[in-house]
Design a protein around this motif. Sequence first.
Motif, PDB file in Angstrom:
ATOM      1  N   ASP A 112     -13.808   0.873 -54.889  1.00 52.60           N
ATOM      2  CA  ASP A 112     -15.019   1.646 -55.194  1.00 52.60           C
ATOM      3  C   ASP A 112     -16.267   0.795 -55.355  1.00 52.60           C
ATOM      4  O   ASP A 112     -17.359   1.237 -55.019  1.00 52.60           O
ATOM      5  CB  ASP A 112     -14.826   2.484 -56.467  1.00 52.60           C
ATOM      6  CG  ASP A 112     -14.138   3.798 -56.173  1.00 52.60           C
ATOM      7  OD1 ASP A 112     -14.120   4.216 -55.001  1.00 52.60           O
ATOM      8  OD2 ASP A 112     -13.627   4.402 -57.122  1.00 52.60           O
ATOM      9  N   TRP A 113     -16.145  -0.402 -55.874  1.00 51.73           N
ATOM     10  CA  TRP A 113     -17.311  -1.243 -56.153  1.00 51.73           C
ATOM     11  C   TRP A 113     -17.820  -1.982 -54.924  1.00 51.73           C
ATOM     12  O   TRP A 113     -18.932  -2.496 -54.922  1.00 51.73           O
ATOM     13  CB  TRP A 113     -17.003  -2.250 -57.271  1.00 51.73           C
ATOM     14  CG  TRP A 113     -15.826  -3.137 -56.966  1.00 51.73           C
ATOM     15  CD1 TRP A 113     -14.543  -2.952 -57.386  1.00 51.73           C
ATOM     16  CD2 TRP A 113     -15.814  -4.326 -56.171  1.00 51.73           C
ATOM     17  NE1 TRP A 113     -13.723  -3.951 -56.899  1.00 51.73           N
ATOM     18  CE2 TRP A 113     -14.486  -4.815 -56.151  1.00 51.73           C
ATOM     19  CE3 TRP A 113     -16.784  -5.034 -55.473  1.00 51.73           C
ATOM     20  CZ2 TRP A 113     -14.107  -5.971 -55.473  1.00 51.73           C
ATOM     21  CZ3 TRP A 113     -16.407  -6.187 -54.787  1.00 51.73           C
ATOM     22  CH2 TRP A 113     -15.081  -6.642 -54.798  1.00 51.73           C
ATOM     23  N   GLN A 114     -17.054  -2.064 -53.863  1.00 53.75           N
ATOM     24  CA  GLN A 114     -17.434  -2.886 -52.715  1.00 53.75           C
ATOM     25  C   GLN A 114     -18.520  -2.220 -51.869  1.00 53.75           C
ATOM     26  O   GLN A 114     -18.850  -1.055 -52.035  1.00 53.75           O
ATOM     27  CB  GLN A 114     -16.209  -3.197 -51.856  1.00 53.75           C
ATOM     28  CG  GLN A 114     -16.478  -4.322 -50.868  1.00 53.75           C
ATOM     29  CD  GLN A 114     -15.207  -4.882 -50.259  1.00 53.75           C
ATOM     30  OE1 GLN A 114     -14.166  -4.923 -50.892  1.00 53.75           O
ATOM     31  NE2 GLN A 114     -15.308  -5.331 -49.028  1.00 53.75           N
ATOM     32  N   ALA A 115     -19.044  -2.982 -50.954  1.00 52.23           N
ATOM     33  CA  ALA A 115     -20.117  -2.532 -50.058  1.00 52.23           C
ATOM     34  C   ALA A 115     -19.697  -1.303 -49.266  1.00 52.23           C
ATOM     35  O   ALA A 115     -18.530  -0.950 -49.189  1.00 52.23           O
ATOM     36  CB  ALA A 115     -20.496  -3.656 -49.094  1.00 52.23           C
ATOM     37  N   GLY A 142     -17.513  -8.403 -49.870  1.00 55.81           N
ATOM     38  CA  GLY A 142     -17.099  -8.434 -51.272  1.00 55.81           C
ATOM     39  C   GLY A 142     -16.662  -9.803 -51.762  1.00 55.81           C
ATOM     40  O   GLY A 142     -15.783  -9.912 -52.617  1.00 55.81           O
ATOM     41  N   LYS A 143     -17.302 -10.864 -51.283  1.00 55.07           N
ATOM     42  CA  LYS A 143     -16.935 -12.229 -51.668  1.00 55.07           C
ATOM     43  C   LYS A 143     -17.619 -12.685 -52.955  1.00 55.07           C
ATOM     44  O   LYS A 143     -17.157 -13.607 -53.602  1.00 55.07           O
ATOM     45  CB  LYS A 143     -17.279 -13.215 -50.539  1.00 55.07           C
ATOM     46  CG  LYS A 143     -16.579 -12.934 -49.235  1.00 55.07           C
ATOM     47  CD  LYS A 143     -15.107 -13.189 -49.340  1.00 55.07           C
ATOM     48  CE  LYS A 143     -14.449 -13.013 -47.978  1.00 55.07           C
ATOM     49  NZ  LYS A 143     -13.012 -13.067 -48.058  1.00 55.07           N
ATOM     50  N   ASP A 144     -18.738 -12.075 -53.315  1.00 55.90           N
ATOM     51  CA  ASP A 144     -19.503 -12.491 -54.495  1.00 55.90           C
ATOM     52  C   ASP A 144     -19.004 -11.731 -55.723  1.00 55.90           C
ATOM     53  O   ASP A 144     -19.646 -10.815 -56.217  1.00 55.90           O
ATOM     54  CB  ASP A 144     -20.992 -12.232 -54.264  1.00 55.90           C
ATOM     55  CG  ASP A 144     -21.853 -12.745 -55.403  1.00 55.90           C
ATOM     56  OD1 ASP A 144     -21.383 -13.578 -56.196  1.00 55.90           O
ATOM     57  OD2 ASP A 144     -23.010 -12.299 -55.502  1.00 55.90           O
ATOM     58  N   THR A 145     -17.840 -12.126 -56.209  1.00 53.29           N
ATOM     59  CA  THR A 145     -17.240 -11.425 -57.355  1.00 53.29           C
ATOM     60  C   THR A 145     -17.198 -12.278 -58.620  1.00 53.29           C
ATOM     61  O   THR A 145     -17.127 -11.737 -59.713  1.00 53.29           O
ATOM     62  CB  THR A 145     -15.808 -10.970 -57.025  1.00 53.29           C
ATOM     63  OG1 THR A 145     -15.025 -12.118 -56.678  1.00 53.29           O
ATOM     64  CG2 THR A 145     -15.801  -9.978 -55.872  1.00 53.29           C
ATOM     65  N   ALA A 146     -17.262 -13.594 -58.485  1.00 57.49           N
ATOM     66  CA  ALA A 146     -17.117 -14.481 -59.647  1.00 57.49           C
ATOM     67  C   ALA A 146     -18.230 -14.262 -60.686  1.00 57.49           C
ATOM     68  O   ALA A 146     -17.988 -14.456 -61.879  1.00 57.49           O
ATOM     69  CB  ALA A 146     -17.094 -15.943 -59.193  1.00 57.49           C
ATOM     70  N   TYR A 148     -19.442 -11.500 -61.655  1.00 54.29           N
ATOM     71  CA  TYR A 148     -19.358 -10.171 -62.259  1.00 54.29           C
ATOM     72  C   TYR A 148     -18.008 -10.030 -62.972  1.00 54.29           C
ATOM     73  O   TYR A 148     -17.019  -9.664 -62.360  1.00 54.29           O
ATOM     74  CB  TYR A 148     -19.537  -9.077 -61.186  1.00 54.29           C
ATOM     75  CG  TYR A 148     -20.841  -9.286 -60.444  1.00 54.29           C
ATOM     76  CD1 TYR A 148     -22.029  -8.835 -60.988  1.00 54.29           C
ATOM     77  CD2 TYR A 148     -20.870  -9.939 -59.221  1.00 54.29           C
ATOM     78  CE1 TYR A 148     -23.237  -9.042 -60.333  1.00 54.29           C
ATOM     79  CE2 TYR A 148     -22.064 -10.148 -58.560  1.00 54.29           C
ATOM     80  CZ  TYR A 148     -23.248  -9.712 -59.118  1.00 54.29           C
ATOM     81  OH  TYR A 148     -24.441  -9.911 -58.476  1.00 54.29           O
ATOM     82  N   PRO A 149     -17.980 -10.301 -64.278  1.00 57.29           N
ATOM     83  CA  PRO A 149     -16.702 -10.322 -65.002  1.00 57.29           C
ATOM     84  C   PRO A 149     -15.957  -8.988 -64.980  1.00 57.29           C
ATOM     85  O   PRO A 149     -14.740  -8.987 -65.086  1.00 57.29           O
ATOM     86  CB  PRO A 149     -17.095 -10.719 -66.422  1.00 57.29           C
ATOM     87  CG  PRO A 149     -18.557 -10.497 -66.526  1.00 57.29           C
ATOM     88  CD  PRO A 149     -19.121 -10.590 -65.134  1.00 57.29           C
TER      89      PRO A 149
END
Length: 153
Positions: A112-115, A142-146, A148-149
């Motif tokens: 749900d959170w991905q582009a 969706g590679k930029d996850t670090a 966003y805790p």
Amino acid sequence: MAVTKQTMTDEQRKSVALEYLKAFDNGGVTSTGSSILELFADDAQVYFPKWGLANGRDQIGKLFADVGATLKSIVHHYSQFNWVFSGSDLVVCEGTSHGEHRDGPWRAGVPDWQAGRWCDVFEIRDWKIQRCFIYLDPDYAGKDTARYPWLES
């Protein structure tokens, strides 16, 4: 800004916006075989996150080339679009998409959170896009996850 030559209906403005979105799915080529840039007024503006504001067809072409070089494919989900009309030249389209970015595939809602969810705000007059501000997460894969805790599993 040019003097308005003819009044357009909301449905006519919607048809221009749809032609623009379908051209993206077709590698930047419209249904008539023209460049997507032909849909824009000479002095149009386009905003894309992490790229900025492009002024005029030359800069819009650069923006589209830069972003397009990162995409292998894109498909918009036309049957799920939400349209908002302002009663003036403004048209808003909210939708979803899927495709493949150079960093990997994406599909709206997976997860749900991905582009894949986006919203475009158009100003369309005289059969030309005068302004298109694109609101989406440009991290398609969706590679930029670090950073966003809340995305940690």
